[in-house]
Write an enzyme that holds these catalytic residues in place. Structure first.
Site, short mmCIF file in Angstrom:
data_model
loop_
_atom_site.label_atom_id
_atom_site.label_comp_id
_atom_site.label_asym_id
_atom_site.label_seq_id
_atom_site.Cartn_x
_atom_site.Cartn_y
_atom_site.Cartn_z
N ASP A 458 -1.51 -6.36 2.48
CA ASP A 458 -0.79 -5.12 2.80
C ASP A 458 -0.41 -5.18 4.28
O ASP A 458 -0.92 -6.02 5.03
CB ASP A 458 -1.70 -3.92 2.51
CG ASP A 458 -1.03 -2.60 2.82
OD1 ASP A 458 0.18 -2.46 2.54
OD2 ASP A 458 -1.69 -1.71 3.36
N GLU A 576 8.06 8.07 16.43
CA GLU A 576 8.54 9.24 17.16
C GLU A 576 7.47 9.81 18.07
O GLU A 576 7.74 10.22 19.19
CB GLU A 576 9.01 10.31 16.17
CG GLU A 576 10.36 10.00 15.53
CD GLU A 576 11.13 11.28 15.21
OE1 GLU A 576 10.49 12.22 14.73
OE2 GLU A 576 12.34 11.32 15.45
N ASP A 756 6.38 -0.34 2.69
CA ASP A 756 7.16 0.06 3.85
C ASP A 756 8.59 -0.46 3.77
O ASP A 756 8.94 -1.26 2.90
CB ASP A 756 6.50 -0.46 5.12
CG ASP A 756 6.66 0.49 6.29
OD1 ASP A 756 7.63 1.28 6.26
OD2 ASP A 756 5.84 0.46 7.22
#
Length: 1242
Positions: A458, A576, A756
């Protein structure tokens, strides 16, 4: 609802249950419509998250159904429940919230464990042998020679299995006995998790784990919003938002209303799709559509939300978390399977010998024994030589049973247990910050760790920490964070510091950091090392100020300030959060927001910006913009996004600045950093007003709304002025790049299977050294149908190995002639280094029957493979694909519940334990806290375990062949009478006592090289991948050596003592003396052999090896003593033999001669083999042996810039921002202003 109404409702419900297929066909249509619309939207966005294309959709659902409770699997096509009605919901037979990962209970342990143990052929064989020994007509050995070893073997294995399962029970009890608040009759009651039932309403508080899959009803946040962290499910620590439907959010925390809530829910049956949920809530006569955004899944953690209430939909094994755990299977190693095959070979060989000896006995009885019945009378049940031969067959079958040694399996279990403890005790795999040691959660797979060829990993939480750090930036063409004469150290992406001479300096508490004390709102955890950027901010550099102002405005982060000056940011992605935190520390603090304003503290001065529009981020646009009106009444657009996108939208005047910035971006990409380009545009007020009108029309459009909005965005996001670029480090786990480089040297292939985005996954692949800029090619498979996918895969193979598409290719030939036969795809060598990237949508087609071999052959030729946007089911399917067609050992490593199916599918499952959740660890075979421990697990513990097991098996089979086959030669001199050569007690103790400790010492302590050399030369791992040290060929060698040694051990003593006499003239060629000489010579030979096999001597090794030989002589004197033999003459019959034989010089001559003749060929072979048949490992071992000093640590890999095709390092975590949520005003309500009523807020 009154009692009569309840009874009437229950009656209607029973009718409903009987008529589901007809009465609710409309519901299935609605559900299908909702799901298909959702899938259409996702496919348009190229997300590829749903593994359901064509017929695979039905197959996926069928597989999901296999995880359900067997009694309800067939009938539960739809779930029906009512809130606050346990009596009604109990009629449906839904399970409670208890989870069970254990395999045994008190009642089934004994029968189930014995059943599993007797699945081993050897155990079943000895059970049959025991019954044969109870038959007096054929029994040639006492029954206890089999019962004692069998009981020891079964008992030790059972105790080990019981201890393992007790640990699982403890983990289950710990989870099941947690407490949660339940709404019952207008009051809050505390109850255990395991007592929660479908239809209950429960209350969760901030930082509390979700008890079961539940429908969100209300929360403390505006409009029923609830923030959750899904680390337990997918390893991602960024916040996600859920929202209750309006009709239930009004219930708030009113216990009266919540207790009276009687909503009825119809939803899909339990399944393992983490991102899918469809249902309908019926409340007060109205229907409300339910989807995944309204469901809180078990394993999530409530964040930044004081409280929330939920209606339990799925419990225990029905929750999506447990559905993804899959079925627990008992994993067996390749060595176990090989042993089963070899045991069958031994059975055949044993049967052949018994048949030969039985024929010999029949011939002997017919020619000689028949005429000597006066001296050797036949038993009454023997009527002819044929009957006698049949009985002798079974007698020899019992005598030669040690060809299949019963102590083999118990020795294997002890060796595995010991090597497992080495892993648990390894201090170099102990994570001090988390206080977490490595755990071998199973004791059956250790040697398999030394044979791994494919690692499936992963990404988030496994390779990365999911922590983003603002690392570097380029502002107006100036590259910040660089070596300066006045500043000798500079921050680098690895967390290290390099001085002006390029020498690495480790960052420590003594390393000087930038002082942010001038900013009272700075984040104390933020670290930076280049003071020049702070100086530029303090000097008022216009471009620097505009750059950080852009970062503080252009985002969808939400702030929380419960204590003045203590800001907490709620970011949908850590990217962010890192950018806004960086702007905060450099003096541009995002303080708060409403749906219409953004408050920023600029260098200590509070300013309010009017938020005019958010042009939100998505995967197609790869950028986001905000339009604000400044306090100076200027309309500004700030934009950040991928360099490949923004470069096309820059003003022509930025060309030179763009070129410089692109060079900086190339540097960032080489260092594995995630990049974004930042730009702005000042808008004319009239132009903005005209654009705003178009924007409003597009927002209100009912047809092609998204396309129209995209066109409007394009109109304003152009002629941008470039400000610079950011470089964020997606902080890798410590030592990940070095670990993967080391594993590559060991020829272990690395595949990353992640949910992802493609850009993020590829960027991490470069940072981790899975991909390299020097690679000969990169293939991207993104086809929307099977034909396109096939063409893309074949195009890749044409470049890597053109001949693989020819009809003459061996694989193609086999598939043409035998398309349905089981097939192992051989290793194919490409003509260079290549990488493969494939998304989940294309993978769904590639995993279909007619394309899976195309995918496998293409992927296996690549150096690295990245599969992105995958579902948990697809991860398991990829692992199963490699297992099915490649004769290799696979290992899967992950940290979240979405990795559990992959971990269980692989031969070896490794869980990363720590802050990202415990589901992967609880379902794994091995667990530790850091990815870089994997190289130590494989290259040190795995390689040692494999080498030790191979040495053990080779020696074990050899010593038992040498021991048993002496009976075969003796049969030709005893009239094939099934008489044993050895004393009965020697036969009983040979494997359990006399030879057990030396072989255990070899198998627990031996090291061909130490751990430092093992890591310094990963190439030493290669023999395990090809199973060179113990295979069928090596087994045959053991058999040949055993036959030769048994020949020497029988004929040398026999010919030496034949017609020999002692010094007093008495004969020594009696049976008992011969037996003692042969068994003593045998022990001396096998002890010398194990001494030669041992390469790493310890005090324990010496005690075990030579002590066992000395112990034999002590036992010998005791068992043959006068007192014991006279007391129990029927049991101990070798009276005085030891005393009379051990002092004979002929005996010691026989032992020396036997040892020399048996060992000399072995020494000669070991000497000549590296000279005439050398392998790579032999050459490496020669280099190690020639070294006179300890090895240096592996060199640190440095990335050099070189001319190559440019690649963008753009990557951004989330799919879509909070933009629509912010501008809707749902995050605000009156009480928010009461909480945040500081003077500067507006």
């Amino acid at each position: 609802m009154n009692v009569e109404g309840l009874k009437e409702f229950q009656t209607q419900t029973k009718v409903y249950l009987e008529k589901i297929p007809w009465n609710y066909s409309w519901y299935y249509s609605a559900m299908s419509l909702i799901e298909s619309q959702s899938e259409d939207r996702q496919s348009e966005e190229n997300m590829g998250e749903e593994n359901t294309v064509g017929n695979s959709k039905f197959k996926a659902k069928e597989r999901c159904g296999n995880n359900q409770h067997p009694n309800r699997q067939r009938r539960e096509q739809v779930r029906y429940l009512q809130a606050n009605s346990r009596e009604l919901n109990s009629t449906f037979g839904y399970p409670n919230n208890t989870i069970k990962t254990s395999r045994y209970s008190v009642f089934n342990f004994l029968p189930l464990n014995l059943f599993e143990q007797f699945q081993r052929l050897a155990n079943a064989y000895f059970l049959i042998l025991l019954f044969l020994q109870l038959i007096p007509q054929i029994s040639s050995l006492a029954w206890y020679t089999t019962v004692i070893p069998l009981m020891v073997v079964l008992s030790i294995t059972a105790v080990k299995d019981a201890i393992d399962d007790m640990k699982r029970h403890q983990n289950d009890n710990q989870v099941n006995n947690r407490y949660v608040l339940v709404v019952m009759n207008g009051r809050i009651k505390e109850d255990k998790w395991m007592n929660i039932q479908v239809g209950d309403i429960i209350k969760l508080k901030n930082n509390q784990s979700v008890t079961a899959d539940m429908l969100l009803l209300s929360s403390s946040e505006p409009c029923g919003l609830t923030y959750i962290e899904t680390a337990e499910l997918d390893g991602e620590t960024n916040l996600k938002v859920k929202q209750a439907i309006s009709v239930t959010s009004d219930l708030e925390d009113n216990l009266g209303l919540l207790s009276a809530f009687d909503g009825k829910v119809r939803c899909e049956s339990p399944n393992n799709k983490l991102d899918k949920f469809t249902g309908i809530l019926n409340y007060k006569g109205k229907n409300y559509i339910l989807d995944h955004d309204k469901l809180l899944l078990r394993g999530c953690i409530i964040r930044n939300t004081d409280w929330c209430y939920g209606l339990v939909i799925y419990t225990g094994p029905d929750t999506k978390l447990m559905q993804n755990c899959g079925k627990s299977t008992f994993k067996r190693t390749h060595m176990d399977h090989l042993l089963n095959v070899l045991v069958l070979w031994i059975f055949l060989f044993l049967g052949s010998m018994c048949f030969i000896l039985a024929i010999g006995h029949g011939i002997w009885e017919n020619k000689k024994g028949y005429y000597f019945q006066d001296f050797l009378p036949w038993k009454e049940y023997v009527s002819s030589s044929v009957v006698s031969a049949v009985l002798i067959f079974w007698s020899y079958f019992i005598i030669l049973n040690t060809m299949v040694p019963i102590s083999l399996y118990v020795s294997v279990e002890i060796i595995r247990l010991g090597n497992s403890y080495y892993i648990n005790w390894d201090r170099k795999m102990f994570c001090a910050p988390k206080n977490t040691p490595a755990q071998a959660r199973t004791t059956t797979l250790n040697e398999e760790l030394g044979q791994v060829k494919y690692v499936f990993s992963d990404k988030t939480g496994t390779l990365t920490q999911n922590i983003m750090i603002f690392n570097k930036c380029s502002i107006n063409g100036i590259f910040y964070v660089k070596p300066l004469p006045s500043l000798c150290s500079v921050s680098l992406p690895t967390g290290g510091v390099y001085d002006k001479h390029g020498q690495r300096v480790e960052v420590s508490e003594e390393t000087e950091k930038v002082d942010f004390s001038y900013n009272k709102l700075a984040d104390p955890k933020f670290s930076f090392y280049d003071k020049t950027l702070v100086e530029a901010v303090k000097k008022g550099d216009r471009w620097v100020h505009l750059f950080f102002l852009s970062l503080s405005l252009c985002h969808t982060v939400m702030s929380e300030e419960k204590v003045e000056g203590k800001l907490m940011y709620q970011a949908q992605s850590p990217d962010e959060g890192a950018l806004v935190t960086a702007a905060r520390n450099f003096g541009f603090v995002f303080r708060s927001r409403t749906s219409e304003t953004i408050v920023v503290v600029e260098m200590g001065e509070t300013k309010v910006y009017q938020l005019l529009a958010i042009l939100d981020f998505n995967n197609v646009r790869k950028r986001m913009s905000v339009i604000v009106r400044t306090p100076e009444d200027r309309v500004m657009l700030f934009c950040k996004g991928a360099d490949t996108i923004l470069c096309r939208r820059l003003h022509p005047s930025c060309r030179s600045l763009r070129d410089v910035t692109m060079e900086h971006l190339d540097d960032f990409a080489v260092e594995g950093l995630r990049t974004l380009m930042v730009a702005y545009r000042e808008l004319d007020n009239a132009f903005y007003q005209a654009w705003s009108k178009k924007h409003s029309e597009a927002c209100l459009s009912l047809e092609n709304r998204e396309d129209k909005m995209s066109d409007v965005y394009e109109e304003i996001e152009k002629d941008l002025m470039l400000l610079g670029a950011t470089a964020i480090e997606d902080k890798l786990q410590d030592g990940v790049p070095e670990t993967i480089t080391t594993l590559n040297k060991a020829k272990i292939k690395m595949w990353v299977l992640t949910g992802d985005k493609q850009e993020t996954a590829v960027n991490i692949a470069y940072a981790c050294n899975i991909f390299e800029d020097e690679m000969d090619g990169m293939f991207i498979v993104e086809g929307k149908n099977d034909e396109t996918v096939r063409q893309e895969l074949r195009s890749a193979r044409v470049k890597m190995k053109p001949e693989s598409l020819l009809e003459s290719d061996p694989v193609n030939t086999y598939l043409t002639t035998k398309p349905h036969m089981p097939f192992r795809v051989p290793e194919e060598v490409p003509n260079g280094n290549y990488g493969l990237i494939i998304n989940g949508y294309s993978l769904a087609y590639a995993l279909e029957g007619n394309l899976e071999l195309e995918l496998l052959r293409t992927a296996c030729m690549c150096k690295g493979v990245i599969c992105c946007r995958m579902t948990p089911l697809q991860k398991a399917q990829v692992v199963e694909l490699v297992k099915r067609y490649k004769k290799v050992v696979t290992l899967a490593i992950g940290d979240g519940a979405n990795d559990v199916s992959m971990i269980k599918a692989a031969h070896i499952g490794v869980g990363i334990s720590g802050q990202e959740g415990m589901q992967a660890m609880l379902n794994s075979d091995y667990a530790f806290s850091q990815f870089h421990y994997l190289q130590r697990l494989l290259l040190v513990h795995g390689r040692w375990s494999y080498n030790r097991m191979c040495k053990f098996l080779s020696y074990f089979f050899y010593k038992n062949f040498a021991f048993t086959l002496v009976h075969f030669w003796y049969a030709f001199f005893s009239g094939f009478s099934a008489q044993t050569v050895y004393d009965t007690w020697f036969i009983t103790f040979y494997n359990l006592v006399y030879t057990s400790l030396p072989v255990l010492g070899l198998s627990l302590f031996d090291q061909d090289v130490n751990e430092t050399w093992s890591l310094r030369f990963p190439e030493l791992y290669d023999p395990g991948q090809h199973n060179l040290y113990f295979n069928k060929k090596e087994f045959v060698k053991c058999l040949v050596r055993g036959i030769y040694s048994s020949f020497v051990l029988f004929f040398i003593p026999m010919r030496t003592i034949h017609n020999s006499v002692r010094s007093d003239g008495k004969e020594i060629s009696d049976y008992q003396s011969f037996s003692l000489i042969v068994q003593t010579a045998l022990l001396c030979v096998v002890t010398t052999q194990i001494a030669l096999d041992t390469t790493y001597w310890t005090v324990i090794s010496h005690i075990f090896t030579w002590g066992s030989l000395g112990f034999y002589f002590c036992i010998l004197i005791f068992l043959y003593s006068d007192g014991l033999c006279l007391t129990f003459p029927n049991v101990f019959q070798f009276l005085g033999v030891a005393r009379n034989t051990l002092n004979l010089p002929q005996m010691w001559l026989i032992i020396i001669l036997s040892v020399v003749l048996c060992i000399l060929p072995v020494i000669g072979y070991q000497f000549l083999k590296p000279l005439f048949w050398p392998v790579n490992v032999d050459k490496i071992m020669d280099r190690i042996h020639l070294c006179t000093r300890p090895p240096l640590p592996p060199p640190t890999r440095t990335k050099l810039k070189h001319a190559s095709a440019r690649r963008s390092a753009y990557a951004f975590s989330h799919k879509q921002g909070f933009g629509a949520l912010i501008t809707s005003g749902k995050t605000m309500k009156d009480r928010v202003f009461k909480k945040n009523s500081f003077p500067f807020k507006k």
